[in-house]
Design a protein around this motif. Structure first.
Motif, PDB file in Angstrom:
ATOM      1  N   MET A   1       0.847  -1.201   0.000  1.00 36.54           N
ATOM      2  CA  MET A   1       0.000   0.000   0.000  1.00 36.54           C
ATOM      3  C   MET A   1       0.881   1.250   0.000  1.00 36.54           C
ATOM      4  SD  MET A   1      -2.852   1.195   2.790  1.00 36.54           S
ATOM      5  CE  MET A   1      -1.627   1.375   4.068  1.00 36.54           C
ATOM      6  N   VAL A   2       0.525   2.234  -0.837  1.00 34.50           N
ATOM      7  CA  VAL A   2       1.290   3.464  -0.925  1.00 34.50           C
ATOM      8  C   VAL A   2       0.853   4.423   0.166  1.00 34.50           C
ATOM      9  CG1 VAL A   2       1.802   5.459  -2.368  1.00 34.50           C
ATOM     10  CG2 VAL A   2       1.605   3.198  -3.410  1.00 34.50           C
ATOM     11  N   GLY A   3       1.805   5.018   0.873  1.00 31.38           N
ATOM     12  CA  GLY A   3       1.485   6.033   1.866  1.00 31.38           C
ATOM     13  C   GLY A   3       1.490   7.408   1.215  1.00 31.38           C
ATOM     14  N   TRP A   4       0.611   8.284   1.649  1.00 33.86           N
ATOM     15  CA  TRP A   4       0.503   9.610   1.037  1.00 33.86           C
ATOM     16  C   TRP A   4       0.781  10.703   2.069  1.00 33.86           C
ATOM     17  CZ3 TRP A   4       0.552   9.013  -3.945  1.00 33.86           C
ATOM     18  CH2 TRP A   4      -0.058   7.890  -4.525  1.00 33.86           C
ATOM     19  N   ASP A   5       1.709  10.450   2.977  1.00 35.78           N
ATOM     20  CA  ASP A   5       2.005  11.416   4.027  1.00 35.78           C
ATOM     21  C   ASP A   5       3.247  12.251   3.747  1.00 35.78           C
ATOM     22  OD1 ASP A   5      -0.182  10.687   5.536  1.00 35.78           O
ATOM     23  OD2 ASP A   5       0.899   9.115   6.600  1.00 35.78           O
ATOM     24  N   PHE A   6       3.792  12.168   2.530  1.00 34.43           N
ATOM     25  CA  PHE A   6       4.957  12.989   2.205  1.00 34.43           C
ATOM     26  C   PHE A   6       4.525  14.417   1.914  1.00 34.43           C
ATOM     27  CE2 PHE A   6       3.623  10.466  -1.460  1.00 34.43           C
ATOM     28  CZ  PHE A   6       3.351  11.440  -2.412  1.00 34.43           C
ATOM     29  N   THR A 111       7.528  18.065  -7.279  1.00 31.58           N
ATOM     30  CA  THR A 111       6.381  18.461  -8.090  1.00 31.58           C
ATOM     31  C   THR A 111       5.102  18.015  -7.395  1.00 31.58           C
ATOM     32  OG1 THR A 111       6.252  16.432  -9.414  1.00 31.58           O
ATOM     33  CG2 THR A 111       7.825  18.118 -10.130  1.00 31.58           C
ATOM     34  N   TYR A 112       4.001  17.993  -8.153  1.00 32.41           N
ATOM     35  CA  TYR A 112       2.707  17.646  -7.575  1.00 32.41           C
ATOM     36  C   TYR A 112       2.109  16.402  -8.210  1.00 32.41           C
ATOM     37  CZ  TYR A 112       3.568  22.522  -6.516  1.00 32.41           C
ATOM     38  OH  TYR A 112       4.169  23.688  -6.117  1.00 32.41           O
ATOM     39  N   VAL A 113       2.905  15.653  -8.958  1.00 29.47           N
ATOM     40  CA  VAL A 113       2.365  14.487  -9.642  1.00 29.47           C
ATOM     41  C   VAL A 113       2.021  13.381  -8.646  1.00 29.47           C
ATOM     42  CG1 VAL A 113       3.615  14.953 -11.774  1.00 29.47           C
ATOM     43  CG2 VAL A 113       4.627  13.437 -10.059  1.00 29.47           C
ATOM     44  N   PHE A 114       0.998  12.638  -8.976  1.00 29.22           N
ATOM     45  CA  PHE A 114       0.672  11.400  -8.276  1.00 29.22           C
ATOM     46  C   PHE A 114       0.962  10.212  -9.187  1.00 29.22           C
ATOM     47  CE2 PHE A 114      -1.723  14.396  -5.732  1.00 29.22           C
ATOM     48  CZ  PHE A 114      -1.636  13.871  -4.445  1.00 29.22           C
ATOM     49  N   CYS A 115       0.788  10.417 -10.487  1.00 33.66           N
ATOM     50  CA  CYS A 115       1.087   9.383 -11.475  1.00 33.66           C
ATOM     51  C   CYS A 115       2.540   9.573 -11.915  1.00 33.66           C
ATOM     52  CB  CYS A 115       0.139   9.495 -12.672  1.00 33.66           C
ATOM     53  SG  CYS A 115      -1.621   9.437 -12.204  1.00 33.66           S
ATOM     54  N   VAL A 116       3.445   8.947 -11.185  1.00 34.28           N
ATOM     55  CA  VAL A 116       4.880   9.212 -11.341  1.00 34.28           C
ATOM     56  C   VAL A 116       5.365   8.814 -12.730  1.00 34.28           C
ATOM     57  CG1 VAL A 116       7.165   8.715 -10.420  1.00 34.28           C
ATOM     58  CG2 VAL A 116       5.206   8.851  -8.880  1.00 34.28           C
ATOM     59  N   PRO A 117       6.060   9.714 -13.436  1.00 33.16           N
ATOM     60  CA  PRO A 117       6.519   9.418 -14.802  1.00 33.16           C
ATOM     61  C   PRO A 117       7.759   8.543 -14.832  1.00 33.16           C
ATOM     62  CG  PRO A 117       7.152  11.648 -14.191  1.00 33.16           C
ATOM     63  CD  PRO A 117       6.328  11.117 -13.052  1.00 33.16           C
ATOM     64  N   GLU A 118       7.815   7.689 -15.838  1.00 32.24           N
ATOM     65  CA  GLU A 118       8.981   6.869 -16.130  1.00 32.24           C
ATOM     66  C   GLU A 118       9.444   7.211 -17.536  1.00 32.24           C
ATOM     67  OE1 GLU A 118       7.547   2.914 -15.853  1.00 32.24           O
ATOM     68  OE2 GLU A 118       7.536   2.865 -13.651  1.00 32.24           O
ATOM     69  N   LEU A 119      10.759   7.291 -17.727  1.00 31.95           N
ATOM     70  CA  LEU A 119      11.329   7.598 -19.038  1.00 31.95           C
ATOM     71  C   LEU A 119      11.700   6.303 -19.737  1.00 31.95           C
ATOM     72  CD1 LEU A 119      12.274   9.850 -20.964  1.00 31.95           C
ATOM     73  CD2 LEU A 119      14.521   9.650 -19.916  1.00 31.95           C
ATOM     74  N   HIS A 129       6.028   7.716 -19.611  1.00 33.91           N
ATOM     75  CA  HIS A 129       4.873   6.911 -19.210  1.00 33.91           C
ATOM     76  C   HIS A 129       4.508   7.239 -17.770  1.00 33.91           C
ATOM     77  CE1 HIS A 129       2.233   3.542 -18.436  1.00 33.91           C
ATOM     78  NE2 HIS A 129       3.017   3.126 -17.462  1.00 33.91           N
ATOM     79  N   CYS A 130       3.286   7.671 -17.544  1.00 30.33           N
ATOM     80  CA  CYS A 130       2.829   8.040 -16.203  1.00 30.33           C
ATOM     81  C   CYS A 130       2.121   6.858 -15.549  1.00 30.33           C
ATOM     82  CB  CYS A 130       1.876   9.242 -16.273  1.00 30.33           C
ATOM     83  SG  CYS A 130       2.694  10.777 -16.715  1.00 30.33           S
ATOM     84  N   ARG A 131       2.686   6.366 -14.462  1.00 33.12           N
ATOM     85  CA  ARG A 131       2.111   5.221 -13.751  1.00 33.12           C
ATOM     86  C   ARG A 131       0.948   5.668 -12.868  1.00 33.12           C
ATOM     87  NH1 ARG A 131       5.934   1.334 -10.648  1.00 33.12           N
ATOM     88  NH2 ARG A 131       3.857   0.434 -10.390  1.00 33.12           N
ATOM     89  N   ALA A 132      -0.179   5.044 -13.075  1.00 34.58           N
ATOM     90  CA  ALA A 132      -1.368   5.396 -12.287  1.00 34.58           C
ATOM     91  C   ALA A 132      -1.855   4.252 -11.421  1.00 34.58           C
ATOM     92  CB  ALA A 132      -2.490   5.851 -13.225  1.00 34.58           C
ATOM     93  N   ASP A 133      -1.159   3.116 -11.442  1.00 36.90           N
ATOM     94  CA  ASP A 133      -1.676   1.934 -10.760  1.00 36.90           C
ATOM     95  C   ASP A 133      -1.687   2.068  -9.246  1.00 36.90           C
ATOM     96  OD1 ASP A 133       1.187   1.836 -11.429  1.00 36.90           O
ATOM     97  OD2 ASP A 133       1.221  -0.020 -10.278  1.00 36.90           O
ATOM     98  N   ARG A 140      -8.341   8.342  -9.761  1.00 38.96           N
ATOM     99  CA  ARG A 140      -7.278   7.979 -10.712  1.00 38.96           C
ATOM    100  C   ARG A 140      -7.428   8.661 -12.066  1.00 38.96           C
ATOM    101  NH1 ARG A 140      -6.881   1.902 -10.865  1.00 38.96           N
ATOM    102  NH2 ARG A 140      -6.049   2.310  -8.769  1.00 38.96           N
ATOM    103  N   SER A 141      -8.604   8.652 -12.624  1.00 43.01           N
ATOM    104  CA  SER A 141      -8.805   9.245 -13.954  1.00 43.01           C
ATOM    105  C   SER A 141      -8.503  10.737 -13.935  1.00 43.01           C
ATOM    106  CB  SER A 141     -10.230   8.999 -14.437  1.00 43.01           C
ATOM    107  OG  SER A 141     -10.465   7.624 -14.628  1.00 43.01           O
ATOM    108  N   PHE A 142      -8.962  11.420 -12.874  1.00 46.04           N
ATOM    109  CA  PHE A 142      -8.714  12.852 -12.752  1.00 46.04           C
ATOM    110  C   PHE A 142      -7.213  13.140 -12.670  1.00 46.04           C
ATOM    111  CE2 PHE A 142      -7.711  16.514 -10.111  1.00 46.04           C
ATOM    112  CZ  PHE A 142      -8.484  17.528 -10.659  1.00 46.04           C
TER     113      PHE A 142
END
Length: 341
Positions: A1-6, A111-119, A129-133, A140-142
């Motif tokens: 599970m991803v934590g979102w407290d950063f 930055t403010y991304v949640f869907c972290v980009p991969e090159l 590629h932006c990971r949204a999983d 997620r869609s938003f």
């Protein structure tokens, strides 16, 4: 599970609140239940936790009409370079597009991304590629649409080019030759100064507290990395299950802390320039150097050898830090791998 407290700057929350206000949604409704108030949102020095921004997004979706993708795209087009503070200036002042991408991904946590980009390098194309999983399904869609639009907007602002359309909504493609294009506002001195400030800001936001800090201190001790989670938990007088739960409540996990410590020690050991990559890998507990190289490249975007030679350890001129970035990308492509963030 991803934590979102950063932690992150309040600027993105302020932008979301302003967007909602234009649609007749008062700030109080957008901030309801988030632990934030209008005074905090107006404070340019304030920081918020990512979970609070997620709560703001949920409130925005609940009160604003329209589909998530349409709303996300509309919001994302407002994320210009100036929204990102020092990170935006660092990217803007980079010498080439390749340098700008490298720096942008290295400090993506600013930055403010949640869907972290991969090159990813695919033939003659560069794919972001932006990971949204790992993003909560209800937003997620938003967030995918917002982050994709924000990246596209940044490219248009800084380069004057539009990313090529792609059949997948989670990927942006660019011509590989674009990596060598000079940035319009490049300045070596400003780039070096801004990157130093990005490094300091990232270190400040990454400061651990609570149980996570205690565990990190244990791991940083002599032979600390040799001890597994069970041994550390016993040392702290708790079960492994309790330790896992306490760390999850603080938005992290034992493996993540091990990686943090390994990266910190790796950079310090490489800075001495007296140890080979194989020796550093052995000291960090890796069974072979290849595993260490893969991990270090994932953390920093470059191999350990290039990190040590490029001047990131300090003292090198800006052109030395940039040297060979295109070659590094070529190496990544030849190996069929990617730089993941």
């Amino acid at each position: 599970m991803v934590g979102w407290d950063f932690r992150r700057s309040v600027a993105s929350v302020a932008l979301l609140a302003a967007f909602a206000a234009e649609r007749g949604v008062p700030a109080e409704a957008v901030l309801s239940g988030t632990g934030l108030d209008t005074a905090t949102v107006r404070d340019p020095h304030a920081q918020v936790e990512a979970r609070q921004e997620l709560a703001v997004v949920r409130n925005l979706l609940a009160h604003c009409g329209g589909g998530q993708t349409e709303l996300g795209s509309a919001v994302g087009r407002r994320y210009h370079a100036t929204v990102y503070g020092i990170w935006g200036f660092a990217v803007t002042s980079s010498r080439t597009v390749g340098d700008a991408i490298r720096l942008a991904l290295r400090y993506v946590q600013l930055t403010y991304v949640f869907c972290v980009p991969e090159l990813r390098l695919v033939g003659d194309l560069v794919a972001l590629h932006c990971r949204a999983d790992t993003v909560p399904a209800d937003v997620r869609s938003f967030l995918l649409a917002r982050d994709m639009a924000a990246i596209t907007t940044l490219m248009e602002d800084l380069l004057g080019v539009r990313a090529d359309p792609h059949p997948r909504r989670d990927t942006i493609t660019l011509p590989r030759d674009l990596l060598d294009r000079p940035m319009p506002q490049a300045n070596d001195h400003t780039a070096a100064m801004c990157e130093e400030q990005c490094r300091a800001l990232l270190a400040e936001r990454s400061t651990r507290g609570g149980v996570a800090r205690t565990v990190r201190d244990r791991l940083l001790a002599v032979d600390g990395l040799a001890h597994g989670m069970a041994a550390v938990a016993a040392d702290l007088g708790m079960t492994t299950r309790t330790l896992r739960r306490r760390l999850a409540a603080e938005g992290t996990g034992f493996r993540a802390l091990v990686d943090e410590v390994r990266q910190t020690l790796a950079e310090e050991l490489l800075a001495t320039r007296s140890l080979s990559v194989e020796q550093v890998a052995e000291r960090l507990g890796y069974g072979d150097a290849a595993a260490f190289v893969r991990a270090f490249t994932r953390w920093t975007g470059v191999t350990p050898g290039r990190y040590a030679r490029s001047g990131r350890c300090g003292g090198a001129a800006p052109h030395q830090r940039r040297e060979g970035f295109r070659a590094e990308l070529d190496l990544q492509c030849d190996r069929g791998s990617r730089m993941a963030w």
